[in-house]
Design a protein around this motif. Structure first.
Motif, PDB file in Angstrom:
ATOM      1  N   ASP A 271       0.826  -1.208   0.000  1.00  0.00           N
ATOM      2  CA  ASP A 271       0.000   0.000   0.000  1.00  0.00           C
ATOM      3  C   ASP A 271       0.860   1.258   0.000  1.00  0.00           C
ATOM      4  N   ASP A 272       1.943   1.242   0.785  1.00  0.00           N
ATOM      5  CA  ASP A 272       2.851   2.390   0.825  1.00  0.00           C
ATOM      6  C   ASP A 272       3.445   2.655  -0.553  1.00  0.00           C
ATOM      7  N   ILE A 273       3.885   1.596  -1.213  1.00  0.00           N
ATOM      8  CA  ILE A 273       4.484   1.746  -2.541  1.00  0.00           C
ATOM      9  C   ILE A 273       3.474   2.335  -3.524  1.00  0.00           C
ATOM     10  N   SER A 274       2.248   1.862  -3.463  1.00  0.00           N
ATOM     11  CA  SER A 274       1.203   2.392  -4.346  1.00  0.00           C
ATOM     12  C   SER A 274       0.943   3.870  -4.080  1.00  0.00           C
ATOM     13  N   LEU A 275       0.903   4.262  -2.803  1.00  0.00           N
ATOM     14  CA  LEU A 275       0.645   5.656  -2.455  1.00  0.00           C
ATOM     15  C   LEU A 275       1.747   6.574  -2.980  1.00  0.00           C
ATOM     16  N   LEU A 276       2.993   6.169  -2.808  1.00  0.00           N
ATOM     17  CA  LEU A 276       4.107   6.988  -3.287  1.00  0.00           C
ATOM     18  C   LEU A 276       4.112   7.065  -4.807  1.00  0.00           C
ATOM     19  N   GLY A 277       3.796   5.941  -5.468  1.00  0.00           N
ATOM     20  CA  GLY A 277       3.743   5.940  -6.919  1.00  0.00           C
ATOM     21  C   GLY A 277       2.613   6.794  -7.463  1.00  0.00           C
ATOM     22  N   LEU A 303       9.182   0.756  -6.559  1.00  0.00           N
ATOM     23  CA  LEU A 303       8.729   2.140  -6.448  1.00  0.00           C
ATOM     24  C   LEU A 303       8.708   2.817  -7.813  1.00  0.00           C
ATOM     25  N   ALA A 304       9.751   2.607  -8.602  1.00  0.00           N
ATOM     26  CA  ALA A 304       9.806   3.215  -9.929  1.00  0.00           C
ATOM     27  C   ALA A 304       8.686   2.683 -10.815  1.00  0.00           C
ATOM     28  N   GLU A 305       8.442   1.399 -10.749  1.00  0.00           N
ATOM     29  CA  GLU A 305       7.376   0.817 -11.567  1.00  0.00           C
ATOM     30  C   GLU A 305       6.001   1.327 -11.143  1.00  0.00           C
ATOM     31  N   ALA A 306       5.864   1.719  -9.867  1.00  0.00           N
ATOM     32  CA  ALA A 306       4.592   2.257  -9.385  1.00  0.00           C
ATOM     33  C   ALA A 306       4.396   3.717  -9.778  1.00  0.00           C
ATOM     34  N   GLY A 307       5.487   4.397 -10.193  1.00  0.00           N
ATOM     35  CA  GLY A 307       5.369   5.792 -10.611  1.00  0.00           C
ATOM     36  C   GLY A 307       6.221   6.767  -9.841  1.00  0.00           C
ATOM     37  N   ALA A 308       6.897   6.322  -8.779  1.00  0.00           N
ATOM     38  CA  ALA A 308       7.786   7.207  -8.023  1.00  0.00           C
ATOM     39  C   ALA A 308       9.080   7.433  -8.806  1.00  0.00           C
ATOM     40  N   ARG A 309       9.785   8.511  -8.474  1.00  0.00           N
ATOM     41  CA  ARG A 309      11.000   8.889  -9.208  1.00  0.00           C
ATOM     42  C   ARG A 309      12.205   8.849  -8.284  1.00  0.00           C
ATOM     43  N   LEU A 310      13.202   8.077  -8.689  1.00  0.00           N
ATOM     44  CA  LEU A 310      14.391   7.853  -7.874  1.00  0.00           C
ATOM     45  C   LEU A 310      15.335   9.049  -7.912  1.00  0.00           C
ATOM     46  N   THR A 311      15.847   9.415  -6.746  1.00  0.00           N
ATOM     47  CA  THR A 311      16.962  10.349  -6.634  1.00  0.00           C
ATOM     48  C   THR A 311      17.964   9.753  -5.649  1.00  0.00           C
ATOM     49  N   LEU A 312      19.104  10.423  -5.476  1.00  0.00           N
ATOM     50  CA  LEU A 312      20.192   9.851  -4.680  1.00  0.00           C
ATOM     51  C   LEU A 312      20.799  10.883  -3.745  1.00  0.00           C
ATOM     52  N   GLY A 313      21.194  10.419  -2.547  1.00  0.00           N
ATOM     53  CA  GLY A 313      21.832  11.300  -1.585  1.00  0.00           C
ATOM     54  C   GLY A 313      22.967  10.624  -0.866  1.00  0.00           C
ATOM     55  N   SER A 314      23.831  11.418  -0.249  1.00  0.00           N
ATOM     56  CA  SER A 314      24.944  10.861   0.526  1.00  0.00           C
ATOM     57  C   SER A 314      24.671  10.877   2.018  1.00  0.00           C
ATOM     58  N   ASP A 315      23.597  11.537   2.461  1.00  0.00           N
ATOM     59  CA  ASP A 315      23.079  11.459   3.825  1.00  0.00           C
ATOM     60  C   ASP A 315      24.157  11.681   4.883  1.00  0.00           C
ATOM     61  N   SER A 316      24.631  10.612   5.510  1.00  0.00           N
ATOM     62  CA  SER A 316      25.569  10.744   6.629  1.00  0.00           C
ATOM     63  C   SER A 316      27.010  10.921   6.171  1.00  0.00           C
ATOM     64  N   HIS A 317      27.244  10.876   4.849  1.00  0.00           N
ATOM     65  CA  HIS A 317      28.580  11.067   4.278  1.00  0.00           C
ATOM     66  C   HIS A 317      29.574  10.002   4.734  1.00  0.00           C
ATOM     67  N   ALA A 318      29.080   8.768   4.892  1.00  0.00           N
ATOM     68  CA  ALA A 318      30.005   7.648   5.077  1.00  0.00           C
ATOM     69  C   ALA A 318      31.002   7.649   3.920  1.00  0.00           C
ATOM     70  N   VAL A 319      30.500   8.003   2.732  1.00  0.00           N
ATOM     71  CA  VAL A 319      31.327   8.446   1.618  1.00  0.00           C
ATOM     72  C   VAL A 319      30.566   9.564   0.938  1.00  0.00           C
ATOM     73  N   VAL A 320      31.266  10.395   0.189  1.00  0.00           N
ATOM     74  CA  VAL A 320      30.611  11.386  -0.676  1.00  0.00           C
ATOM     75  C   VAL A 320      30.968  11.003  -2.096  1.00  0.00           C
ATOM     76  N   ASP A 321      30.072  10.235  -2.727  1.00  0.00           N
ATOM     77  CA  ASP A 321      30.375   9.671  -4.038  1.00  0.00           C
ATOM     78  C   ASP A 321      29.066   9.249  -4.696  1.00  0.00           C
ATOM     79  N   LEU A 322      28.511  10.112  -5.545  1.00  0.00           N
ATOM     80  CA  LEU A 322      27.252   9.802  -6.211  1.00  0.00           C
ATOM     81  C   LEU A 322      27.403   8.686  -7.241  1.00  0.00           C
TER      82      LEU A 322
END
Length: 437
Positions: A271-277, A303-322
């Motif tokens: 249900d969560d996946i459907s809502l986000l999509g 999530l992508a197949e449901a319609g959500a759009r992927l992005t990327l982050g480094s958050d805690s910076h365990a590494v900074v490498d996209l």
């Protein structure tokens, strides 16, 4: 006008040779493919659009190499993070964030979404300027040369209505209305956008509508980010407190929409996946942090197949490498499913570029195309990692690392050149040393 002849460049996710770009007032005025001769400056290597880091906590950079010692969980890591949060002030935060953002620029990042909740003094009292810590972040981004979306964050509870305690006191504005009034004084510019975030459903008051309803109204037409279902305990606590999953709670109060970014989105129901999509929401995955903290692997493909759009982050910076974040999405799916080929390289490049910038409110960035912001990131195609890999989107996703970046351009200005990493490292060491003394 400044012109560059790119030896090889990614246009719409595919590689082309000899791409001539003209830059006027920080934007691409022309893009021409297959130019064999030109007086323009020649740029060797593979050039990509600028990368977008959609989820950052700049002060977490002071934790790298320190919180990985011994056993523990997300919750024990959080106590170590709080200890750093209690020690920062506007001056030390400015130095740490500047060095961290410079590390990002050296990794090819041209926009950052800074999820900011260190608002007040350690005892919870506002600084003389209530936005002193946010202003430090805006200044740091300006000095480092990258665009910033300051995601000033609502944090009202230590857990489902319980009052903030310890380091959390400096996060709390008291109410959403007080938060709105405080951030109204923060300036947006051509390179700095001020928007908002909800820390998590854990940070909501006992009556969640008191925060969610005005927040949804304020956020209409603006990027709004939220940590979502990072931990199973968060889901269990939300169900016990509010009778719904975190995703369902946000949806029921109108918080989910096409400018919402769900950060982590790790432990989701169907249900969560459907809502986000259905909401066409962005989902900000931070694989290097999620594996460092033992969070788990989120359902990125579903999530992508449901319609959500992927992005990327480094958050805690365990590494900074996209580049590592891009390939980790695919590799983590392989570990979970024991199958390969869930994500195409071009899809992951799009997540790190045009989708990422759009989720931060920069809808005119992330593509090498006429009228777009002139962001360019060039990687070495003859390093020990990239040599012989094809010099295309697969090189960027499955071979390159941040150290292969040879130069970075933001809005037509070169803000990083190969050879500057050592100086950035010294600045990081000095800034982090002051935090830990």
């Amino acid at each position: 006008m400044t012109s560059y002849l790119l030896e090889r460049a990614l246009l719409a996710g595919a590689a082309h040779d000899n791409v001539l770009v003209d830059v006027v007032d920080g934007r691409f005025a022309s893009v021409e493919v297959g130019v064999l001769a030109s007086a323009a400056e020649r740029v060797p290597g593979l050039t990509l659009p600028g990368l977008a880091n959609t989820h950052s906590h700049a002060f977490h950079r002071a934790l790298r190499g320190r919180t990985q010692r011994g056993r523990g969980t997300f919750w024990t890591w959080r106590e170590q993070m709080y200890a750093v949060a209690e020690r920062l002030d506007p001056d030390t935060y400015l130095a740490l964030a500047t060095a961290t953002f410079r590390e990002m620029v050296a990794a090819g990042i041209t926009s950052v979404g800074e999820f900011h909740y260190l608002h007040h003094q350690p005892d919870g009292r506002p600084y003389d300027d209530p936005n002193a810590m946010g202003i430090a972040l805006l200044e740091a981004a300006s000095v480092a040369g990258l665009r910033i979306t300051l995601l000033d964050t609502v944090y009202l509870s230590s857990g489902f209505g319980a009052p903030p305690e310890g380091a959390q006191r400096r996060y709390d504005d008291g109410s959403v209305q007080d938060w709105i009034e405080r951030i109204a004084a923060l300036p947006s510019t051509e390179s700095a956008l001020v928007s908002g975030a909800l820390h998590s459903v854990r940070a909501l008051p006992e009556a969640p509508a008191a925060a969610l309803d005005p927040l949804a109204e304020w956020a209409h037409g603006r990027p709004l980010h939220v940590h979502l279902s990072e931990q199973v305990a968060e889901n269990d606590g939300c169900l016990a407190a509010y009778g719904a999953s975190p995703t369902r709670l946000l949806a029921d109060h109108g918080v989910l929409g096409p400018l919402t970014s769900a950060v982590h989105a790790t432990h989701l129901s169907d249900d969560d996946i459907s809502l986000l999509g259905e909401a066409r929401a962005f989902v900000s995955f931070c694989p290097t942090t999620e594996r460092d903290l033992g969070d788990g692997v989120g359902p990125s493909r579903r999530l992508a197949e449901a319609g959500a759009r992927l992005t990327l982050g480094s958050d805690s910076h365990a590494v900074v490498d996209l580049f590592e974040e891009m390939r980790a999405v695919e590799l983590d799916e392989r570990l979970v499913t024991q199958q390969r080929g869930h994500w195409q390289a071009a899809e992951l490049v799009r997540a790190a570029t045009v989708s990422g910038h759009a989720s931060l409110g920069w809808h005119d960035a992330g593509e090498i195309a006429v009228g777009r912001r002139a962001d360019l990131v060039t990687i070495d195609t003859v390093s020990t990692r990239t040599a012989g890999t094809g010099a295309d989107e697969h090189t960027a996703v499955f071979a390159a690392v941040a150290e292969d970046v040879t130069r970075t351009m933001v809005d037509g200005r070169i803000v990083f050149r190969q050879g500057e990493r050592e100086e950035i490292g010294r600045a990081l060491a000095q800034a982090i040393g002051k935090v830990h003394t």
